[in-house]
Design a protein around this motif. Structure first.
Motif, PDB file in Angstrom:
ATOM      1  N   LEU A  33      38.462  26.952  41.148  1.00 33.02           N
ATOM      2  CA  LEU A  33      37.382  27.550  41.047  1.00 33.02           C
ATOM      3  C   LEU A  33      35.861  27.936  41.039  1.00 33.02           C
ATOM      4  CD1 LEU A  33      39.651  30.777  42.057  1.00 33.02           C
ATOM      5  CD2 LEU A  33      38.979  29.395  44.153  1.00 33.02           C
ATOM      6  N   VAL A  34      35.959  27.973  39.411  1.00 29.78           N
ATOM      7  CA  VAL A  34      34.963  27.937  39.129  1.00 29.78           C
ATOM      8  C   VAL A  34      33.725  26.566  39.314  1.00 29.78           C
ATOM      9  CG1 VAL A  34      33.550  28.520  37.185  1.00 29.78           C
ATOM     10  CG2 VAL A  34      35.151  30.129  36.895  1.00 29.78           C
ATOM     11  N   LYS A  35      33.832  25.853  39.552  1.00 28.85           N
ATOM     12  CA  LYS A  35      33.254  24.363  40.127  1.00 28.85           C
ATOM     13  C   LYS A  35      33.432  24.539  41.063  1.00 28.85           C
ATOM     14  CE  LYS A  35      35.043  22.248  36.073  1.00 28.85           C
ATOM     15  NZ  LYS A  35      36.376  20.729  35.774  1.00 28.85           N
ATOM     16  N   HIS A  36      34.374  25.037  42.305  1.00 28.45           N
ATOM     17  CA  HIS A  36      34.120  24.945  43.902  1.00 28.45           C
ATOM     18  C   HIS A  36      32.877  25.535  44.168  1.00 28.45           C
ATOM     19  CE1 HIS A  36      36.318  23.888  47.619  1.00 28.45           C
ATOM     20  NE2 HIS A  36      36.061  24.848  47.794  1.00 28.45           N
ATOM     21  N   LEU A  44      32.748  32.518  35.493  1.00 25.80           N
ATOM     22  CA  LEU A  44      34.973  32.380  35.032  1.00 25.80           C
ATOM     23  C   LEU A  44      34.598  34.399  35.762  1.00 25.80           C
ATOM     24  CD1 LEU A  44      37.654  31.777  35.014  1.00 25.80           C
ATOM     25  CD2 LEU A  44      37.179  31.889  32.617  1.00 25.80           C
ATOM     26  N   GLY A  45      34.264  35.213  34.740  1.00 23.68           N
ATOM     27  CA  GLY A  45      33.813  36.853  35.172  1.00 23.68           C
ATOM     28  C   GLY A  45      33.742  37.189  36.993  1.00 23.68           C
ATOM     29  N   THR A  46      32.860  36.038  37.647  1.00 22.74           N
ATOM     30  CA  THR A  46      32.820  36.915  38.199  1.00 22.74           C
ATOM     31  C   THR A  46      34.286  36.270  39.644  1.00 22.74           C
ATOM     32  OG1 THR A  46      30.194  36.505  38.626  1.00 22.74           O
ATOM     33  CG2 THR A  46      30.980  36.456  40.284  1.00 22.74           C
ATOM     34  N   VAL A  47      34.399  35.527  38.626  1.00 28.50           N
ATOM     35  CA  VAL A  47      35.760  34.604  40.508  1.00 28.50           C
ATOM     36  C   VAL A  47      36.946  36.016  39.891  1.00 28.50           C
ATOM     37  CG1 VAL A  47      37.237  32.983  40.758  1.00 28.50           C
ATOM     38  CG2 VAL A  47      34.647  32.273  40.248  1.00 28.50           C
ATOM     39  N   LYS A  48      37.203  36.186  38.843  1.00 27.90           N
ATOM     40  CA  LYS A  48      37.642  36.558  38.103  1.00 27.90           C
ATOM     41  C   LYS A  48      38.231  38.457  39.085  1.00 27.90           C
ATOM     42  CE  LYS A  48      39.165  34.254  34.144  1.00 27.90           C
ATOM     43  NZ  LYS A  48      40.486  35.175  32.512  1.00 27.90           N
ATOM     44  N   SER A  49      36.360  38.702  39.191  1.00 26.21           N
ATOM     45  CA  SER A  49      36.076  39.739  39.872  1.00 26.21           C
ATOM     46  C   SER A  49      36.487  39.842  41.250  1.00 26.21           C
ATOM     47  CB  SER A  49      34.535  40.323  39.684  1.00 26.21           C
ATOM     48  OG  SER A  49      35.419  40.830  37.577  1.00 26.21           O
ATOM     49  N   TRP A  50      36.134  39.023  41.973  1.00 28.94           N
ATOM     50  CA  TRP A  50      36.286  38.795  43.436  1.00 28.94           C
ATOM     51  C   TRP A  50      37.597  39.072  43.523  1.00 28.94           C
ATOM     52  CZ3 TRP A  50      32.613  34.161  43.782  1.00 28.94           C
ATOM     53  CH2 TRP A  50      30.889  34.205  43.758  1.00 28.94           C
ATOM     54  N   ILE A  51      38.826  38.204  42.882  1.00 27.54           N
ATOM     55  CA  ILE A  51      39.988  38.251  43.535  1.00 27.54           C
ATOM     56  C   ILE A  51      40.842  39.490  43.401  1.00 27.54           C
ATOM     57  CG2 ILE A  51      42.042  36.537  42.559  1.00 27.54           C
ATOM     58  CD1 ILE A  51      40.461  34.318  41.903  1.00 27.54           C
ATOM     59  N   ARG A  52      40.244  39.636  41.404  1.00 32.75           N
ATOM     60  CA  ARG A  52      40.619  41.512  41.793  1.00 32.75           C
ATOM     61  C   ARG A  52      41.052  42.294  42.746  1.00 32.75           C
ATOM     62  NH1 ARG A  52      39.000  42.014  36.884  1.00 32.75           N
ATOM     63  NH2 ARG A  52      37.143  43.344  37.482  1.00 32.75           N
ATOM     64  N   ARG A  53      39.516  42.515  42.983  1.00 31.13           N
ATOM     65  CA  ARG A  53      39.078  43.260  43.983  1.00 31.13           C
ATOM     66  C   ARG A  53      39.187  43.215  45.282  1.00 31.13           C
ATOM     67  NH1 ARG A  53      33.498  42.775  41.739  1.00 31.13           N
ATOM     68  NH2 ARG A  53      32.814  41.958  42.914  1.00 31.13           N
ATOM     69  N   GLY A  54      39.678  41.798  45.148  1.00 32.98           N
ATOM     70  CA  GLY A  54      39.963  41.512  46.716  1.00 32.98           C
ATOM     71  C   GLY A  54      41.029  41.503  47.445  1.00 32.98           C
ATOM     72  N   LEU A  55      41.872  41.450  46.437  1.00 28.26           N
ATOM     73  CA  LEU A  55      43.600  41.778  46.111  1.00 28.26           C
ATOM     74  C   LEU A  55      43.968  43.026  46.105  1.00 28.26           C
ATOM     75  CD1 LEU A  55      44.991  39.678  43.412  1.00 28.26           C
ATOM     76  CD2 LEU A  55      45.205  39.585  45.975  1.00 28.26           C
ATOM     77  N   GLN A  56      42.697  43.417  45.271  1.00 20.84           N
ATOM     78  CA  GLN A  56      42.781  45.580  45.405  1.00 20.84           C
ATOM     79  C   GLN A  56      43.082  46.142  46.895  1.00 20.84           C
ATOM     80  OE1 GLN A  56      40.120  46.336  42.345  1.00 20.84           O
ATOM     81  NE2 GLN A  56      42.429  46.393  40.846  1.00 20.84           N
ATOM     82  N   GLN A  57      41.513  44.975  47.255  1.00 21.08           N
ATOM     83  CA  GLN A  57      40.848  45.633  48.602  1.00 21.08           C
ATOM     84  C   GLN A  57      42.604  45.291  49.781  1.00 21.08           C
ATOM     85  OE1 GLN A  57      37.350  44.837  50.258  1.00 21.08           O
ATOM     86  NE2 GLN A  57      38.341  45.257  51.962  1.00 21.08           N
ATOM     87  N   LEU A  58      43.102  44.117  49.230  1.00 21.69           N
ATOM     88  CA  LEU A  58      44.220  44.044  50.411  1.00 21.69           C
ATOM     89  C   LEU A  58      45.220  44.649  50.087  1.00 21.69           C
ATOM     90  CD1 LEU A  58      44.333  39.436  49.882  1.00 21.69           C
ATOM     91  CD2 LEU A  58      43.642  41.091  52.068  1.00 21.69           C
ATOM     92  N   GLN A  59      45.495  45.007  49.531  1.00 27.80           N
ATOM     93  CA  GLN A  59      46.923  45.999  49.351  1.00 27.80           C
ATOM     94  C   GLN A  59      46.968  47.429  49.587  1.00 27.80           C
ATOM     95  OE1 GLN A  59      47.071  45.723  44.727  1.00 27.80           O
ATOM     96  NE2 GLN A  59      49.102  44.637  44.694  1.00 27.80           N
ATOM     97  N   ARG A  60      45.451  47.638  49.560  1.00 28.85           N
ATOM     98  CA  ARG A  60      45.027  48.835  50.461  1.00 28.85           C
ATOM     99  C   ARG A  60      44.788  48.645  51.495  1.00 28.85           C
ATOM    100  NH1 ARG A  60      41.284  49.366  46.096  1.00 28.85           N
ATOM    101  NH2 ARG A  60      39.212  48.397  47.454  1.00 28.85           N
ATOM    102  N   CYS A  61      44.794  48.047  52.280  1.00 28.60           N
ATOM    103  CA  CYS A  61      44.560  47.702  53.809  1.00 28.60           C
ATOM    104  C   CYS A  61      46.027  47.868  54.012  1.00 28.60           C
ATOM    105  CB  CYS A  61      43.432  46.531  54.203  1.00 28.60           C
ATOM    106  SG  CYS A  61      43.534  46.282  55.934  1.00 28.60           S
TER     107      CYS A  61
END
Length: 191
Positions: free
Chosen positions: A163-166, A171-188
């Motif tokens: 993902l970092v390459k794509h 790496l930290g930014t990519v992991k944050s996007w995934i983590r925050r996105g999953l949290q938002q999905l779970q709430r939604c």
């Protein structure tokens, strides 16, 4: 697929009825194959995942709990996890062949960790939402980066390093996007 049709077939399958299992297969295999094929992108591997999933369904039909969701959702989760297993296995084989060729390789199993995190992150989400537009609506509410990284990691099986390459981000930014996105999905999806 209507639970009123599938539930009696699954119950009968749990009691050993091969005829009910065959009917269950006929009614669900097309949809489950499409899910596996979309995840794996390879017909032979999708067929393998589907076969393994139905073996598991046959052996574990008695473990289905109606209180935890629809029959089709339960079956989708089995196919999805089997497809993820194949993706993990393929990544390990590619990394091992890459390392043995003397060209170097990844220094960690980041790909396996990302797939595991995503599986666990979405484990709390009722997959029956896959059968309607709720997940689509919730994905549409995510930031573009969150939506893209979750799609690439969860549906396409890319590791964090891939993902970092794509997406050309740290790496930290990519992991944050995934983590925050999953949290938002779970709430939604909990609404």
């Amino acid at each position: 697929m209507d639970n009123e049709i599938l539930l009696p077939l699954l119950v009968s399958t749990a009691q050993g009825s091969k005829r009910s299992f065959a009917t269950l297969y006929e009614k669900t295999s097309g949809k489950l194959f499409a899910i596996s094929l979309k995840m794996l992108g390879n017909r032979a591997q999708a067929e393998e995942a589907l076969q393994d999933a139905y073996v598991k369904i046959w052996h574990n039909a008695s473990e289905y709990q109606a209180s935890k969701g629809q029959v089709m959702s339960w079956m989708i989760s089995i196919v999805r996890y089997r497809s993820l297993d194949i993706l993990r296995h393929n990544k390990v084989r590619r990394e091992q062949s890459y390392e043995s060729s003397g060209e170097g390789g990844f220094e960690s199993h980041e790909g396996l960790e990302s797939l595991t995190e995503l599986s666990e992150g979405l484990a709390g989400i009722d997959v029956s939402y896959v059968e309607n537009t709720k997940i689509v609506d919730c994905m549409g509410q995510l930031d573009e980066q969150q939506r893209q990284t979750i799609h690439l990691a969860y549906y396409k099986g890319l590791s964090h390093l891939e993902l970092v390459k794509h997406v050309s981000s740290p790496l930290g930014t990519v992991k944050s996007w995934i983590r925050r996105g999953l949290q938002q999905l779970q709430r939604c999806l909990a609404i």
